[in-house]
Write an enzyme that holds these catalytic residues in place. Structure first.
Site, PDB file in Angstrom:
ATOM      1  N   GLU A 121      -8.160  56.172 -20.320  1.00  0.00           N
ATOM      2  CA  GLU A 121      -9.309  56.228 -21.230  1.00  0.00           C
ATOM      3  C   GLU A 121      -9.878  57.639 -21.305  1.00  0.00           C
ATOM      4  OE1 GLU A 121     -10.762  54.420 -23.385  1.00  0.00           O
ATOM      5  OE2 GLU A 121      -9.862  52.465 -23.058  1.00  0.00           O
ATOM      6  N   GLU A 177      -9.200  62.799 -28.382  1.00  0.00           N
ATOM      7  CA  GLU A 177      -9.951  62.530 -29.608  1.00  0.00           C
ATOM      8  C   GLU A 177     -11.035  63.573 -29.835  1.00  0.00           C
ATOM      9  OE1 GLU A 177     -11.413  58.545 -29.747  1.00  0.00           O
ATOM     10  OE2 GLU A 177      -9.401  57.701 -30.017  1.00  0.00           O
ATOM     11  N   GLU A 224     -12.177  67.463 -40.412  1.00  0.00           N
ATOM     12  CA  GLU A 224     -11.829  66.686 -41.601  1.00  0.00           C
ATOM     13  C   GLU A 224     -10.728  65.681 -41.254  1.00  0.00           C
ATOM     14  OE1 GLU A 224     -11.398  70.165 -41.652  1.00  0.00           O
ATOM     15  OE2 GLU A 224     -13.449  70.509 -42.341  1.00  0.00           O
TER      16      GLU A 224
END
Length: 71
Positions: A17, A24, A33
């Site tokens: 995790e 991320e 974007e």
């Protein structure tokens, strides 16, 4: 012994995790974007977490079965 394996699997889930979150956050910072390739990378990291969680669940299930069978 099996409880130690369960603890190790729990730590692996948490580590996966953390790696997923780091990837991320880094991807969002470098390319805020929407980009299809980054989406695929995030999906792969989430899939890896899912596989580790499934393995941890299987180890937990086998531990419970072993404990019940050896009563």
């Amino acid at each position: 012994m099996l409880w130690a394996l369960c603890l190790a699997m729990a730590m692996l889930v948490l580590a996966a995790e953390l790696f997923n979150t780091a990837l991320e956050r880094l991807a969002d910072h470098l390319y805020p974007e929407h980009h299809p390739a980054i989406g695929v990378a995030k999906d792969c990291a989430a899939g890896a977490v899912l596989l580790v969680c499934a393995g941890a669940g299987l180890v937990g299930l086998l531990t419970v079965i072993d404990v019940v069978a050896n009563r």
